[in-house]
Design an enzyme around this catalytic site. Structure first.
Site, PDB file in Angstrom:
ATOM      1  CB  CYS A 315       2.318  21.127  -2.595  1.00 35.04           C
ATOM      2  SG  CYS A 315       1.248  21.534  -1.205  1.00 35.04           S
ATOM      3  CB  CYS A 418      13.411   4.547  -0.697  1.00 29.06           C
ATOM      4  SG  CYS A 418      11.894   4.465   0.261  1.00 29.06           S
ATOM      5  CB  ILE A 419      10.544   1.208  -4.364  1.00 30.31           C
ATOM      6  CG1 ILE A 419       9.428   1.184  -5.421  1.00 30.31           C
ATOM      7  CG2 ILE A 419      10.649  -0.114  -3.638  1.00 30.31           C
ATOM      8  CD1 ILE A 419       9.716   0.232  -6.568  1.00 30.31           C
ATOM      9  CG  LEU A 420       5.241   4.153  -0.633  1.00 27.20           C
ATOM     10  CD1 LEU A 420       4.934   3.043   0.370  1.00 27.20           C
ATOM     11  CD2 LEU A 420       5.148   5.514   0.027  1.00 27.20           C
ATOM     12  N   GLY A 429      -0.993  -3.542  -9.764  1.00 25.89           N
ATOM     13  CA  GLY A 429       0.042  -3.615 -10.783  1.00 25.89           C
ATOM     14  C   GLY A 429       0.972  -2.421 -10.840  1.00 25.89           C
ATOM     15  CD  GLU A 452      20.490   1.868  -0.346  1.00 25.50           C
ATOM     16  OE1 GLU A 452      20.830   2.211   0.798  1.00 25.50           O
ATOM     17  OE2 GLU A 452      20.249   2.683  -1.267  1.00 25.50           O
ATOM     18  CB  SER A 456       9.670  -3.163   2.985  1.00 23.52           C
ATOM     19  OG  SER A 456       9.126  -3.084   1.687  1.00 23.52           O
TER      20      SER A 456
END
Length: 555
Positions: A315, A418-420, A429, A452, A456
């Site tokens: 959560c 945003c990507i992480l 991978g 966008e 980073s």
């Protein structure tokens, strides 16, 4: 009546005698208060006139005063608290200019010679701060050059040393540096084109080789027990014992590097570029992992100042202690992210989470992501976004692998905001899987997408690698004679700008006779084929047939 001699006052140009005006003024001791005030004003006027004249006639005195910025001192040695404490009582302004100049110069030289020099403080310490190492009193510094420290990087106790030992080592390092510098200067004077080692250098090289012989012998039983006892007694609050692990020469090199790094950090702290004790979370406990954070995240202050945060991996609620987390896990009913599961293949699943319907979860996800992203600015305004959360399932639940967010209505056709990828899943991978999934959604929407900006550092590397792989796969399967960037974009859903930049980086785009030509470099294609064969049938790929998703309508 004989004349009464007056004691010369500091800063006065008088030779010890009085003129008629000053003697007359002193004899009127019973004059009225108004006359006394008038006399005082006259003295002040004459004194100010004489001071201004001497300042014009004595440039040397002015330069000396400008050089020392400290305020004039009273006879007690303190700075004057008011104008009345300054000695301006001498009314004698009738001396010629040469005598006044000589006397003022002598007085100024005397004052400057006896005046205590003002100490300039180059280091500022906040004595309310303490070193985080248990049992440390913040005294001493690893470099041996400072009296106090406030960070683990400069703590002698953490490095299993005392403050005196650090000072002794600092003196020894300075002597060695001076010897090395002198040796380098000597070598520079006698340098030749084909320089050989001097006898002294040869002996030193032999000594180093001899000292390094026993560095791989390993620890003895007693030494291992000593190291284990130290580890059990202090845990992560102290540096592990380093003696006997390697040679004394290599250990001393490591200590020098530690001291130099600590000195650099101390300089940055003094300059105000870094601050110890700032509200930054150093580590988080996330599931069965303890992760070191990379950047600051705006968690509430009462949580951020703790240094360590405990986060529920399902959560994403954050807590202050292990006990609170254990109690929470006992009653937490979540085993996967909220929202709809839109993709599943083997143990990999992707959930679509609406920022408007599950606001708290998405906010917690953004706060968690900011610990590992530098350019992220979105924390709380999550309603206009959709979050696609990738998980890996086992018998305990669906564990967070990574996520990307995208705007519900993007006017610039951004398919990723945003990507992480979580640190424990990096270099496996999963980052390319997230990127591939974002472009798969763009294909279903029949749009051309692009991430966008700004990306980073790690994100840019991942995207360039993905675009390269997509283009080489397309080139390998392409059978026609003429190729169009527009056709590549429509088939792969990659923005034409990204395609052109990737082709340029691969040196596959040339300008010839007024036309841009795409070159099919077979060497790069063969290299990509070899990697694909070596990779085999990996499950770290996105299968379009496993997607169960329709584009959302409206907001």
């Amino acid at each position: 009546m004989p004349r009464r001699r007056q004691r010369p006052m500091a800063g006065s140009g008088s030779d010890g005698t009085e003129d008629s005006d000053s003697s007359a003024e002193r004899e009127q001791t019973n004059s009225s208060e108004s006359d006394g005030n008038m006399s005082k004003r006259q003295r002040l006027t004459r004194a100010s006139t004489r001071l201004s004249q001497s300042s014009q006639d004595t440039p040397d005195l002015k330069r000396a005063a400008d050089h020392d910025e400290s305020p004039p001192l009273t006879p007690t040695g303190n700075a004057p608290s008011s104008e009345s404490e300054l000695d301006i009582s001498s009314p004698n302004a009738s001396h010629d200019e040469s005598q006044a100049k000589d006397q003022a110069s002598r007085d100024s030289d005397k004052d400057l010679s006896h005046r205590p020099k003002r100490r300039r403080c180059h280091e500022t310490y906040n004595f309310n701060m303490k070193c985080p190492t248990p049992g440390c009193n913040s005294l001493g510094h690893l470099t041996g050059k400072h009296e106090r420290h406030f960070a683990v990087s400069g703590c002698p106790l953490y490095h299993n040393l005392s403050a005196d030992e650090c000072k002794v080592k600092a003196i020894s390092r300075e002597k060695q540096e001076e010897e090395v510098k002198a040796q380098e200067e000597s070598n520079a004077r006698h340098a030749t084109r084909h320089q050989t080692l001097t006898p002294k250098q040869s002996r030193y090289k032999e000594q180093v080789v001899e000292m390094r012989k026993g560095r791989n012998s390993g620890l003895q039983k007693e030494q291992k027990e000593k190291h284990m006892e130290h580890r059990q007694a202090h845990g992560n609050t102290r540096e592990p014992l380093l003696e006997n692990i390697t040679s004394e020469y290599d250990l001393e090199l490591f200590r020098k590097a530690q001291a130099r790094a600590s000195e650099d950090l101390e300089k940055l702290r003094i300059q105000g570029q870094i601050t110890e004790g700032s509200n930054m979370i150093k580590t988080i406990v996330f599931g069965r992992y303890e992760l070191d954070t990379w950047y600051h995240s705006p968690y509430p202050e009462e949580y951020a100042r703790l240094g360590r945060l405990y986060v529920c991996e399902f959560c994403l609620k954050y807590m202050k202690s292990q006990t609170i987390l254990r109690r929470h896990m006992a009653k937490c009913v979540w085993k996967h992210p909220p929202g709809d599961e839109v993709y599943r293949k083997s143990s990999i699943s992707v959930f679509e989470v609406d920022g408007k319907k599950n606001k708290i979860y998405c906010q917690n996800l953004c706060l968690l992501a900011k610990l590992f992203l530098d350019h992220k600015t979105l924390y709380y305004d999550v309603e206009p976004f959709l979050f696609y959360v990738m998980t890996e399932a086992d018998n305990t639940g669906c564990h967070l692998v990574g996520y990307f967010s995208k705007e519900k209505n993007s006017f610039l056709n951004y398919n990723v905001s945003c990507i992480l990828t979580m640190p424990q899943y990096m270099r496996q991978g999963f980052g390319k899987m997230l990127i591939d999934f974002s472009y798969l959604l763009s294909k279903v929407e029949e749009k051309v997408g692009s991430p966008e900006r700004p990306l980073s550092d790690l994100g840019l590397i991942s995207y360039r690698s993905y675009w390269k792989e997509v283009l080489l796969r397309y080139m390998c399967n392409f059978q026609g004679k003429e190729i169009s960037i527009k056709e590549i974009s429509q088939e792969t859903a990659v923005n034409p700008v990204d395609i052109v930049s990737t082709l340029q980086s691969l040196q596959m785009l040339k300008y010839w006779k007024g036309k841009h030509l795409v070159l099919k470099r077979q060497d790069l294609i063969n290299e990509w084929k070899a990697k694909e064969i070596k990779r085999g049938n990996s499950n770290k790929t996105i299968d379009p047939s496993s997607l169960k998703w329709t584009p959302p309508k409206g907001t």
